[in-house]
Design a protein around this motif. Structure first.
Motif, PDB file in Angstrom:
ATOM      1  N   THR A  44       0.834  -1.214   0.000  1.00 45.72           N
ATOM      2  CA  THR A  44       0.000   0.000   0.000  1.00 45.72           C
ATOM      3  C   THR A  44       0.861   1.253   0.000  1.00 45.72           C
ATOM      4  O   THR A  44       0.607   2.202  -0.762  1.00 45.72           O
ATOM      5  CB  THR A  44      -0.924  -0.014   1.219  1.00 45.72           C
ATOM      6  OG1 THR A  44      -1.701  -1.220   1.229  1.00 45.72           O
ATOM      7  CG2 THR A  44      -1.858   1.181   1.203  1.00 45.72           C
ATOM      8  N   ALA A  45       1.875   1.278   0.870  1.00 44.25           N
ATOM      9  CA  ALA A  45       2.782   2.427   0.892  1.00 44.25           C
ATOM     10  C   ALA A  45       3.529   2.575  -0.423  1.00 44.25           C
ATOM     11  O   ALA A  45       3.756   3.694  -0.914  1.00 44.25           O
ATOM     12  CB  ALA A  45       3.774   2.271   2.048  1.00 44.25           C
ATOM     13  N   GLN A  46       3.876   1.455  -1.027  1.00 42.41           N
ATOM     14  CA  GLN A  46       4.583   1.480  -2.310  1.00 42.41           C
ATOM     15  C   GLN A  46       3.721   2.103  -3.400  1.00 42.41           C
ATOM     16  O   GLN A  46       4.195   2.943  -4.180  1.00 42.41           O
ATOM     17  CB  GLN A  46       4.953   0.048  -2.676  1.00 42.41           C
ATOM     18  CG  GLN A  46       5.691  -0.115  -3.975  1.00 42.41           C
ATOM     19  CD  GLN A  46       6.055  -1.564  -4.223  1.00 42.41           C
ATOM     20  OE1 GLN A  46       7.155  -1.998  -3.961  1.00 42.41           O
ATOM     21  NE2 GLN A  46       5.099  -2.333  -4.737  1.00 42.41           N
ATOM     22  N   ALA A  47       2.437   1.723  -3.457  1.00 41.09           N
ATOM     23  CA  ALA A  47       1.547   2.288  -4.466  1.00 41.09           C
ATOM     24  C   ALA A  47       1.300   3.776  -4.232  1.00 41.09           C
ATOM     25  O   ALA A  47       1.300   4.577  -5.181  1.00 41.09           O
ATOM     26  CB  ALA A  47       0.226   1.518  -4.478  1.00 41.09           C
ATOM     27  N   ALA A  48       1.103   4.165  -2.960  1.00 43.13           N
ATOM     28  CA  ALA A  48       0.860   5.581  -2.654  1.00 43.13           C
ATOM     29  C   ALA A  48       2.082   6.434  -2.987  1.00 43.13           C
ATOM     30  O   ALA A  48       1.968   7.514  -3.592  1.00 43.13           O
ATOM     31  CB  ALA A  48       0.495   5.736  -1.186  1.00 43.13           C
ATOM     32  N   MET A  49       3.254   5.961  -2.630  1.00 40.22           N
ATOM     33  CA  MET A  49       4.475   6.701  -2.953  1.00 40.22           C
ATOM     34  C   MET A  49       4.705   6.780  -4.458  1.00 40.22           C
ATOM     35  O   MET A  49       5.211   7.787  -4.966  1.00 40.22           O
ATOM     36  CB  MET A  49       5.675   6.035  -2.272  1.00 40.22           C
ATOM     37  CG  MET A  49       5.676   6.174  -0.757  1.00 40.22           C
ATOM     38  SD  MET A  49       6.997   5.208   0.013  1.00 40.22           S
ATOM     39  CE  MET A  49       8.440   5.979  -0.718  1.00 40.22           C
ATOM     40  N   GLY A  50       4.318   5.728  -5.189  1.00 41.25           N
ATOM     41  CA  GLY A  50       4.458   5.769  -6.641  1.00 41.25           C
ATOM     42  C   GLY A  50       3.623   6.866  -7.270  1.00 41.25           C
ATOM     43  O   GLY A  50       4.086   7.573  -8.173  1.00 41.25           O
ATOM     44  N   VAL A  51       2.388   7.039  -6.784  1.00 39.34           N
ATOM     45  CA  VAL A  51       1.526   8.099  -7.318  1.00 39.34           C
ATOM     46  C   VAL A  51       2.120   9.476  -7.012  1.00 39.34           C
ATOM     47  O   VAL A  51       2.142  10.381  -7.872  1.00 39.34           O
ATOM     48  CB  VAL A  51       0.104   7.960  -6.739  1.00 39.34           C
ATOM     49  CG1 VAL A  51      -0.766   9.134  -7.168  1.00 39.34           C
ATOM     50  CG2 VAL A  51      -0.527   6.645  -7.178  1.00 39.34           C
ATOM     51  N   VAL A  52       2.605   9.655  -5.775  1.00 39.96           N
ATOM     52  CA  VAL A  52       3.178  10.950  -5.389  1.00 39.96           C
ATOM     53  C   VAL A  52       4.421  11.272  -6.221  1.00 39.96           C
ATOM     54  O   VAL A  52       4.594  12.404  -6.707  1.00 39.96           O
ATOM     55  CB  VAL A  52       3.502  10.948  -3.881  1.00 39.96           C
ATOM     56  CG1 VAL A  52       4.247  12.221  -3.485  1.00 39.96           C
ATOM     57  CG2 VAL A  52       2.229  10.826  -3.058  1.00 39.96           C
ATOM     58  N   LEU A  53       5.286  10.299  -6.409  1.00 46.60           N
ATOM     59  CA  LEU A  53       6.510  10.539  -7.173  1.00 46.60           C
ATOM     60  C   LEU A  53       6.214  10.779  -8.648  1.00 46.60           C
ATOM     61  O   LEU A  53       6.899  11.585  -9.302  1.00 46.60           O
ATOM     62  CB  LEU A  53       7.465   9.362  -7.010  1.00 46.60           C
ATOM     63  CG  LEU A  53       8.087   9.195  -5.624  1.00 46.60           C
ATOM     64  CD1 LEU A  53       8.941   7.938  -5.555  1.00 46.60           C
ATOM     65  CD2 LEU A  53       8.921  10.424  -5.260  1.00 46.60           C
TER      66      LEU A  53
END
Length: 347
Positions: free
Chosen positions: A285-294
């Motif tokens: 979940t953190a990986q997907a959220a960080m991917g969107v932000v980056l």
């Protein structure tokens, strides 16, 4: 006794003011007396010559020395609600020293980066740098495949973003490795999950190098040389990667991802295994959220660099035509077409 001295005896009836020297001086008008001249009376005219000759000069007016104005402000520091103690002064001095030390370290890193830039320019355009990534030991038969130096090749305004992307790639690799451990633990308590374990091995072996080559290196080269083509390659591939991250977070059974669905189902079989898989689901979940932000952050920086789709097309055409293999294939195709046309015309 009076015959040895000129002073009369105490008992003698003698008036000292009847002395001939005194009476003679009083009768002489050449000498000024109080009865003859009053300095405060203007009617008597100027003073007699004798008084003028003997009169002392008028005293100079005494100018009072100027004294500095008294301080109205107190010498002690004002209290505005906080107590000023020696410990506070020491803390302020320490903070100032730490700030100066940080500035000096930053300047030292900048000087080191510029020195390496000068060294790289001194090598000349035809010189090649020695690859340094991945950092493999010397006894390894396989050497590094890429050259990477963020501090030297990336502009200082983009170094922070490129470093975050590099750490994000490392985080995704560690998450996939942990996903393999989660699937292995599930396989230990439920042997029917062998397919998920096999796919987990495939994902960690496939996504780790491919993500580095397919989206990290393009964004690195995009910020290094302001390449529009690499920006568009990164946007397309990284967007697809983020979709995969969302699928990993969901955790479809049999896909080899320890997402939420598989984790909640594993709690019924084994609580410890379910907890491990839920931790993996949190990482996904953190990986997907960080991917969107980056992705959004890189897109905002892309708009500031002046890149465009037209520049990307021009770079692609230039890169394709500069390739020796492509030019050779084009030359062969042109020669074959010309030969076929000449043969047809001869017939």
């Amino acid at each position: 006794m009076s015959k040895y001295t000129s002073f009369p005896e105490p008992g003698d009836d003698h008036n000292p003011f009847q002395d001939p020297a005194v009476t003679q001086h009083s009768s002489n008008t050449e000498y000024a007396t109080l009865d003859l001249y009053n300095p405060f009376d203007n009617k008597n005219g100027p003073p007699p010559p004798a008084y003028a000759a003997t009169a002392p000069s008028a005293p100079q007016p005494v100018v009072p020395a100027t004294t500095p104005p008294s301080r109205t402000t107190p010498t002690e520091p004002r209290n505005y609600g906080t107590s000023f103690t020696p410990q506070t002064a020491v803390n302020a001095t320490t903070a100032e020293l730490l700030r100066k030390q940080e500035e000096l370290e930053k300047k030292a890193r900048e000087l080191e980066r510029r020195e390496r830039e000068l060294d790289s320019h001194a090598l000349g355009p035809g010189a090649t740098r020695q690859n340094n990534w991945p950092p493999l030991p010397t006894f390894c038969p396989v050497g590094p495949c890429f050259y990477q130096d963020i501090n030297m090749e990336i502009s200082q305004s983009f170094q922070h973003t490129v470093s975050i992307m590099y750490y994000y790639w490392m985080f995704t690799a560690c998450t996939l490795a942990f996903n393999l451990i989660s699937c292995l633990s599930l396989f230990c308590v439920e042997p029917s999950g062998g397919v998920g374990l096999g796919l987990a091995i495939l994902w960690v072996l496939l996504f780790t190098p491919c993500s580095f080559v397919c989206w990290y290196r393009p964004v690195y080269k995009a910020f290094r040389s302001d390449s529009s083509f690499n920006f568009f390659a990164f946007f397309f591939i990284f967007f697809v990667q983020v979709i995969f991250y969302v699928i990993m977070t969901i955790g479809i059974p049999g896909w080899g991802f320890s997402g939420w669905i598989v984790s909640l189902a594993a709690l019924k079989t084994s609580v410890p295994v379910g907890v491990i898989m839920m931790l993996n689901a949190i990482l996904f979940t953190a990986q997907a959220a960080m991917g969107v932000v980056l992705l959004k952050r890189v897109h905002s920086l892309y708009r500031q660099t002046g890149a465009s789709f037209v520049k990307a097309q021009a770079e692609f055409a230039t890169g394709v035509m500069s390739n020796q293999a492509v030019r050779q294939a084009a030359a062969n195709a042109t020669a074959s077409a010309a030969q076929g046309a000449f043969t047809g015309a001869a017939r």
